[in-house]
Design an enzyme around this catalytic site. Structure first.
Site, PDB file in Angstrom:
ATOM      1  N   HIS A  62       1.115   0.075 -10.238  1.00  0.00           N
ATOM      2  CA  HIS A  62       2.339  -0.325  -9.544  1.00  0.00           C
ATOM      3  C   HIS A  62       3.348  -0.805 -10.578  1.00  0.00           C
ATOM      4  O   HIS A  62       3.047  -0.864 -11.775  1.00  0.00           O
ATOM      5  CB  HIS A  62       2.049  -1.390  -8.490  1.00  0.00           C
ATOM      6  N   HIS A  64       4.952  -3.758 -11.093  1.00  0.00           N
ATOM      7  CA  HIS A  64       5.107  -5.141 -11.521  1.00  0.00           C
ATOM      8  C   HIS A  64       5.015  -5.227 -13.038  1.00  0.00           C
ATOM      9  O   HIS A  64       4.247  -4.492 -13.680  1.00  0.00           O
ATOM     10  CB  HIS A  64       4.056  -6.030 -10.856  1.00  0.00           C
ATOM     11  N   ASP A  66       3.702  -7.136 -15.295  1.00  0.00           N
ATOM     12  CA  ASP A  66       2.461  -7.351 -16.055  1.00  0.00           C
ATOM     13  C   ASP A  66       1.596  -6.092 -16.112  1.00  0.00           C
ATOM     14  O   ASP A  66       0.539  -6.096 -16.754  1.00  0.00           O
ATOM     15  CB  ASP A  66       1.664  -8.521 -15.476  1.00  0.00           C
ATOM     16  N   HIS A  67       2.071  -5.018 -15.484  1.00  0.00           N
ATOM     17  CA  HIS A  67       1.349  -3.744 -15.527  1.00  0.00           C
ATOM     18  C   HIS A  67       2.148  -2.632 -16.214  1.00  0.00           C
ATOM     19  O   HIS A  67       1.570  -1.588 -16.537  1.00  0.00           O
ATOM     20  CB  HIS A  67       0.977  -3.304 -14.113  1.00  0.00           C
ATOM     21  N   HIS A 144      -0.432  -4.251  -1.249  1.00  0.00           N
ATOM     22  CA  HIS A 144       0.186  -5.196  -2.175  1.00  0.00           C
ATOM     23  C   HIS A 144       1.647  -5.398  -1.766  1.00  0.00           C
ATOM     24  O   HIS A 144       2.132  -4.780  -0.809  1.00  0.00           O
ATOM     25  CB  HIS A 144       0.072  -4.657  -3.604  1.00  0.00           C
ATOM     26  N   ASP A 215      -3.409  -3.931  -7.922  1.00  0.00           N
ATOM     27  CA  ASP A 215      -3.527  -5.213  -7.256  1.00  0.00           C
ATOM     28  C   ASP A 215      -3.569  -4.956  -5.755  1.00  0.00           C
ATOM     29  O   ASP A 215      -2.806  -4.152  -5.251  1.00  0.00           O
ATOM     30  CB  ASP A 215      -2.324  -6.076  -7.552  1.00  0.00           C
ATOM     31  N   HIS A 273      -8.142  -9.085 -14.080  1.00  0.00           N
ATOM     32  CA  HIS A 273      -6.887  -9.574 -13.517  1.00  0.00           C
ATOM     33  C   HIS A 273      -7.056 -11.003 -12.997  1.00  0.00           C
ATOM     34  O   HIS A 273      -6.717 -11.330 -11.860  1.00  0.00           O
ATOM     35  CB  HIS A 273      -6.417  -8.636 -12.395  1.00  0.00           C
TER      36      HIS A 273
END
Length: 318
Positions: A62, A64, A66-67, A144, A215, A273
């Site tokens: 996805h 976000h 942090d990814h 998510h 996530d 995670h």
């Protein structure tokens, strides 16, 4: 298949854990596949034994930060090195616009073939995302705050081991004929004999399977995707006592990850995670999350940065 965890924290990095990224090394084809690419992933490559030049595919769960924040820098550095034959990216719909904007505004030039695939249709309609002679990749939508996807990498079954001694006893000349017989094909020898490859090979060897799931809240679709997998890598952002936060932020607890593994009948579960709130020294530590998961699914490990796992296929009798 060999898995290397390059980032195992959620949201932000800690001193011990970088943000999300998992590398999959396909040794027989000298390829490296990457799942998520949080900020600092290319620095994690430098601290590992992995070769960035072998990177061929990147799968994003996805959008976000942090990814994905590490992806533009990694791709740009790969271009500057000048030793890439091309990379294919798989991810949510906004991935192309995101990369185009970052690369254009930073005047970064990609000097190798770069292809971007949207995964939404394959996930929603249960279509194959990628397939070649050896590997099949499928995906499903997760639950998510933004569109997110889980991936399954399934190695296709291999022919049984070729019995060279038996072939010699039958006076079969070595060379291309052996290769055909190893593939299970039927060949006709010069003397007219017909030899079936299956007769000279042992039982079919099952392919290895890996599922990467982050996530998400607890998801029945994730259970279906992970059914019978050799390894399930699943997020465990929160401890069971923080389930209310997990529901609010649409993440999984350690027990949700374990329930997914148990209901899917996987061989092994690895938790990743992890929220920085559980750093060593705090009231709840990562080991507590591990114990919670093991109470439901005993064959659970806790990921840490640079942990390497060789994924083994189940034996035929299992």
């Amino acid at each position: 298949m060999q898995v290397t965890f390059l980032g195992t924290s959620s949201g932000v990095p800690t001193r011990a854990r970088n943000v999300s990224s998992v590398a999959l090394r396909l040794e027989q084809r000298s390829e490296l596949w990457l799942f998520d690419c949080g900020e600092g992933t290319q620095h994690q490559f430098l601290r590992s034994e992995l070769r960035l030049s072998q990177l061929r595919r990147v799968f994003l769960t996805h959008m976000h930060g942090d990814h994905v924040f590490g992806l533009p820098g990694l791709l740009a550095s790969l271009g500057l090195a000048g030793n890439s034959s091309g990379v294919e990216l798989y991810g949510p719909d906004p991935l192309k616009n995101y990369l185009d904007a970052v690369l254009e505004s930073s005047s970064s030039r990609i000097s190798y073939p770069l292809e971007i695939h949207k995964v939404r249709e394959a996930a929603e309609k249960q279509k194959t995302l990628f397939e070649d002679n050896e590997i099949l990749v499928t995906c499903i939508p997760l639950t998510h705050r933004v569109p997110a996807y889980a991936y399954r990498v399934q190695e296709k079954d291999k022919p049984g081991r070729f019995n060279v001694n038996r072939a010699k006893e039958l006076a079969i000349p070595p060379g291309p004929i052996y290769a055909a017989l190893k593939r299970g094909e039927e060949v006709i020898l010069e003397d007219g004999r017909i030899i079936k490859g299956n007769a000279l090979c042992g039982p079919t060897r099952p392919g290895v399977s890996l599922v990467y799931c982050t996530d998400t809240l607890f998801s029945t679709k994730a259970i279906e995707l992970a059914e019978g997998a050799d390894l399930l890598i699943h997020e465990a952002t929160y401890a069971h006592c923080d389930a209310e936060l997990a529901y609010k932020r649409k993440h999984s607890t350690s027990t949700m990850a374990a329930q997914t593994a148990a209901e899917a009948g996987v061989k092994q579960l690895i938790l990743t995670h992890l929220s920085p709130r559980y750093a060593p020294g705090n009231a709840i530590t990562p080991n507590e999350l591990l114990k919670e998961a093991q109470a439901i699914f005993p064959n659970t490990l806790l990921a840490k940065d640079f942990l390497q796992i060789d994924v083994k296929a189940r034996c035929n009798s299992s």
